[in-house]
Design a protein around this motif. Structure first.
Motif, PDB file in Angstrom:
ATOM      1  N   ASN A   1       0.876  -1.365  -0.105  1.00 25.74           N
ATOM      2  CA  ASN A   1      -0.300   0.183  -0.443  1.00 25.74           C
ATOM      3  C   ASN A   1       1.102   0.846   0.118  1.00 25.74           C
ATOM      4  O   ASN A   1       0.163   2.834   0.209  1.00 25.74           O
ATOM      5  N   SER A   2       2.253   1.361   0.383  1.00 22.90           N
ATOM      6  CA  SER A   2       2.641   2.654   0.140  1.00 22.90           C
ATOM      7  C   SER A   2       3.409   2.762  -1.508  1.00 22.90           C
ATOM      8  O   SER A   2       3.639   3.752  -2.275  1.00 22.90           O
ATOM      9  N   THR A   3       4.114   1.388  -2.190  1.00 21.47           N
ATOM     10  CA  THR A   3       4.692   1.501  -3.282  1.00 21.47           C
ATOM     11  C   THR A   3       3.141   1.324  -4.629  1.00 21.47           C
ATOM     12  O   THR A   3       4.145   2.030  -5.918  1.00 21.47           O
ATOM     13  N   LYS A   4       2.539   0.549  -4.359  1.00 18.78           N
ATOM     14  CA  LYS A   4       1.784   0.520  -5.519  1.00 18.78           C
ATOM     15  C   LYS A   4       0.779   1.601  -6.146  1.00 18.78           C
ATOM     16  O   LYS A   4      -0.147   2.443  -5.332  1.00 18.78           O
ATOM     17  N   THR A   5       0.875   1.804  -7.278  1.00 15.32           N
ATOM     18  CA  THR A   5       0.336   3.272  -7.457  1.00 15.32           C
ATOM     19  C   THR A   5      -1.092   2.527  -9.280  1.00 15.32           C
ATOM     20  O   THR A   5      -0.260   2.021 -10.086  1.00 15.32           O
ATOM     21  N   PRO A   6      -1.812   3.404  -9.765  1.00 16.69           N
ATOM     22  CA  PRO A   6      -2.504   3.407 -10.519  1.00 16.69           C
ATOM     23  C   PRO A   6      -1.978   4.438 -11.974  1.00 16.69           C
ATOM     24  O   PRO A   6      -1.684   4.930 -11.596  1.00 16.69           O
ATOM     25  N   LEU A   7      -1.856   2.937 -12.531  1.00 19.47           N
ATOM     26  CA  LEU A   7      -0.781   3.661 -13.729  1.00 19.47           C
ATOM     27  C   LEU A   7      -1.581   3.555 -14.972  1.00 19.47           C
ATOM     28  O   LEU A   7      -2.362   2.518 -15.174  1.00 19.47           O
ATOM     29  N   ILE A   8      -2.388   4.771 -15.538  1.00 19.21           N
ATOM     30  CA  ILE A   8      -3.407   4.110 -16.421  1.00 19.21           C
ATOM     31  C   ILE A   8      -2.033   5.203 -17.781  1.00 19.21           C
ATOM     32  O   ILE A   8      -1.873   6.615 -17.418  1.00 19.21           O
ATOM     33  N   VAL A   9      -2.612   5.090 -19.508  1.00 18.45           N
ATOM     34  CA  VAL A   9      -1.709   5.637 -20.367  1.00 18.45           C
ATOM     35  C   VAL A   9      -2.647   5.479 -21.878  1.00 18.45           C
ATOM     36  O   VAL A   9      -3.220   4.757 -21.968  1.00 18.45           O
ATOM     37  N   LYS A  10      -3.041   6.570 -22.198  1.00 19.25           N
ATOM     38  CA  LYS A  10      -3.915   6.827 -23.210  1.00 19.25           C
ATOM     39  C   LYS A  10      -3.012   7.116 -24.496  1.00 19.25           C
ATOM     40  O   LYS A  10      -2.154   8.398 -24.015  1.00 19.25           O
ATOM     41  N   TRP A  11      -3.426   7.122 -25.759  1.00 20.81           N
ATOM     42  CA  TRP A  11      -2.059   7.529 -26.497  1.00 20.81           C
ATOM     43  C   TRP A  11      -3.251   7.280 -27.896  1.00 20.81           C
ATOM     44  O   TRP A  11      -3.766   5.917 -27.858  1.00 20.81           O
ATOM     45  N   PRO A  12      -4.055   8.147 -28.314  1.00 17.28           N
ATOM     46  CA  PRO A  12      -5.744   8.231 -29.350  1.00 17.28           C
ATOM     47  C   PRO A  12      -4.694   7.195 -30.672  1.00 17.28           C
ATOM     48  O   PRO A  12      -3.787   7.781 -30.492  1.00 17.28           O
ATOM     49  N   LYS A  13      -5.283   6.075 -30.589  1.00 22.12           N
ATOM     50  CA  LYS A  13      -4.961   5.596 -32.095  1.00 22.12           C
ATOM     51  C   LYS A  13      -4.014   4.552 -31.931  1.00 22.12           C
ATOM     52  O   LYS A  13      -3.902   4.003 -33.140  1.00 22.12           O
ATOM     53  N   LYS A  14      -2.810   4.325 -30.420  1.00 19.92           N
ATOM     54  CA  LYS A  14      -1.974   3.772 -30.805  1.00 19.92           C
ATOM     55  C   LYS A  14      -2.395   2.264 -29.847  1.00 19.92           C
ATOM     56  O   LYS A  14      -1.944   1.363 -29.902  1.00 19.92           O
TER      57      LYS A  14
END
Length: 392
Positions: free
Chosen positions: A228-241
Motif C-alpha cells: 500500500n506504500s508503492t502500488k500506484t494506479p498507472l493509466i496510459v492513454k494514446w489515441p489511435k495507438k
C-alpha cells in the motif's frame, strides 16, 4: 475510470520510493534514488541527465503545475512554464494547487503557448491532493488564509470503507473520510487538465500518463515499503495507438521506467546508466521479459534519523528489510500526523491487536515477509514461519 476506458490500466505498477521528492526525481531521471543522488529531499547529482532536458534537446517545451520545488536543482529540469514562479509561488504550492479551475486555466495557457510556438510539449501536472491537510480537518480549516481551495465534496464517516491496513475505529474512520474528500478533488484536478487538453485540439496527438507518487499519508502506507506504500494506479492513454479499455495484469512496471518509455515514444535514443526499462511494447499489448518483480526503497531522514528500507515484491510475495530496526529507534514522519496515529496509540491501551500494530509500526523488525496475494494489507508477517522459509 473514464481515462482507463480510453487507454491501458496496469495492475502491477509501483513507484520506487513512497515519498514525493525522491519519487518524482526517480521518474525524471530513470534511476533509483541512490543512483541519482536524491535519496531524500536532496537535489539530484549535477551529472545526472533528466527527462525534460532530453526532451528540450529535440525541441519540446516543458511545463509544470505544482510540486516544482520537488525537482532540484531547478536548472537541470528545464521548465519553460511555471505558474506563479515568483511572488505567488507559495500560493500555488498551497491552496491553488488544489483548485480544479486553476488547473484548467493554467493547463490551457500552457497548451496555447505550445501551439503559438509550434512546438511539441511535455507537461507534468501535479495535484497536492490527496496530500495533507485533509478536507474538514482542523489544519485544513486554518491553513489557507484567503486562498482556501474549493471543497468539491465531503464524505461522512459512515459512507466510506476504512483502509484495510488501519483499524476501524471512530477517529480513524473520520480521518479516512476526510482523505477521500481530497481524493475526489484530485480526480477533478486531473479532469480539469484533460478538459483543457481536449479544448486545445491537441488531444488526439498527445500521450497521457496518470500515476501517483506514493500511498496515503497514514501508518503502513506513505514513506514505507509495503504494497500500500508503492502500488500506484498507472493509466496510459494514446489515441489511435493504445487499444481503449486495455488491462495489463501480468507485467510489473515501476517509476524508473517512465523516462526510458517516454524517450522511446518520442524517438529519442536510450542514454547510458538508466536503471529503468521502456515499457512501450506493453502499451501495444506485447510481452516483455524480466517484469516479474518491483524493487522499492526508502531512505529519508526525519529528526536527523535515517530510516533505510529495501523491498522486493512479485505477484504473490513481498520481502522487506528494515536496516534501521533496532527495537529502540522509533519511526516518525508525515504518516504519524493527524488523527489516525494518535487514535491507534490510544486504542492500543485496551486492544492488544491494535497495540501490536502500533508496536510494529513504531519499531519495526529487521525482516518482514508477506503473502500479498492473500494478505494485501500486510497484517501478518511470515518472516518467522518455517512454512515460508524457501520463499523467503
Amino acid at each position: 475510470d473514464r481515462l482507463a476506458s480510453q487507454g491501458i490500466k496496469f495492475l502491477h505498477a509501483h513507484v520506487n520510493t513512497a515519498v514525493c521528492q525522491p519519487c518524482r526525481q526517480s521518474w525524471m531521471t530513470g534511476r533509483y534514488p541512490h543512483n541519482n543522488g536524491a535519496e531524500g529531499f536532496e537535489p539530484i547529482n549535477l551529472d545526472v541527465p533528466t527527462l525534460p532536458e532530453q526532451l528540450r534537446s529535440v525541441g519540446y517545451v516543458n511545463g509544470i503545475l505544482g510540486k516544482e520545488i520537488h525537482h532540484q536543482p531547478v536548472e537541470r529540469f528545464c521548465w519553460d512554464f511555471i505558474p506563479f514562479k515568483t511572488e505567488k509561488e507559495a500560493v500555488w504550492r498551497n491552496g491553488h494547487s488544489r483548485n480544479p479551475e486553476l488547473f484548467h486555466r493554467y493547463s490551457a495557457k500552457f497548451f496555447d503557448m505550445a501551439k503559438e510556438q509550434k512546438r511539441p510539449f511535455f507537461l507534468i501536472a501535479n495535484s497536492h491532493d490527496p496530500h495533507r491537510p485533509f478536507i474538514g480537518s482542523e489544519i485544513d480549516a486554518r491553513a489557507w488564509g484567503d486562498h482556501k481551495p474549493p471543497v468539491s465534496k465531503q464524505f461522512a464517516p459512515e459512507e466510506i470503507d476504512v483502509l484495510g491496513y488501519l483499524p476501524d475505529i471512530e477517529k480513524v474512520r473520520r480521518e479516512v473520510a476526510q482523505y477521500y474528500g481530497n481524493v475526489y478533488r484530485c480526480d477533478q484536478n486531473i479532469g480539469a487538465v484533460l478538459r483543457a487538453l481536449q479544448e486545445s485540439g491537441l488531444e488526439d496527438n498527445t500521450l497521457v500518463v496518470f500515476l501517483s507518487d506514493h500511498g496515503a499519508a497514514f501508518p503502513f502506507a506513505k514513506a514505507q515499503c509495503y504494497l500500500n506504500s508503492t502500488k500506484t494506479p498507472l493509466i496510459v492513454k494514446w489515441p489511435k495507438k493504445i487499444k481503449p479499455g486495455s488491462i495489463d495484469s501480468t507485467h510489473f512496471v515501476t517509476g524508473i521506467d517512465l523516462m526510458p518509455t517516454i524517450m522511446e515514444a518520442v524517438g529519442l535514443a536510450r542514454i547510458p546508466h538508466l536503471d529503468g526499462q521502456s515499457f512501450l511494447p506493453l502499451l501495444f499489448g506485447k510481452q516483455q521479459q524480466d517484469r516479474q518483480y518491483a524493487f522499492t526503497t526508502y531512505y529519508q531522514i526525519f529528526a536527523r534519523i535515517r530510516y533505510p528500507m529495501r523491498c522486493v515484491q512479485n505477484e504473490e510475495y513481498g520481502y522487506i528489510y528494515n536496516f534501521w530496526a533496532d527495537h529502540k529507534t522509533a519511526m516518525t514522519g508525515d504518516s504519524t500526523g493527524g488523527l489516525t496515529w494518535k487514535a491507534m496509540i490510544e486504542a492500543g491501551k485496551s486492544d492488544p491487536d491494535i497495540a501490536k500494530r502500533v508496536e510494529l509500526y513504531k519499531y519495526r523488525v529487521p525482516e518482514e515477509f508477506y503473502n500479498f496475494r492473500e494478505d494485501p494489507d500486510g497484517l501478518n508477517t511470515l518472516a518467522d514461519d518455517p512454512a515460508y522459509a524457501d520463499e523467503l
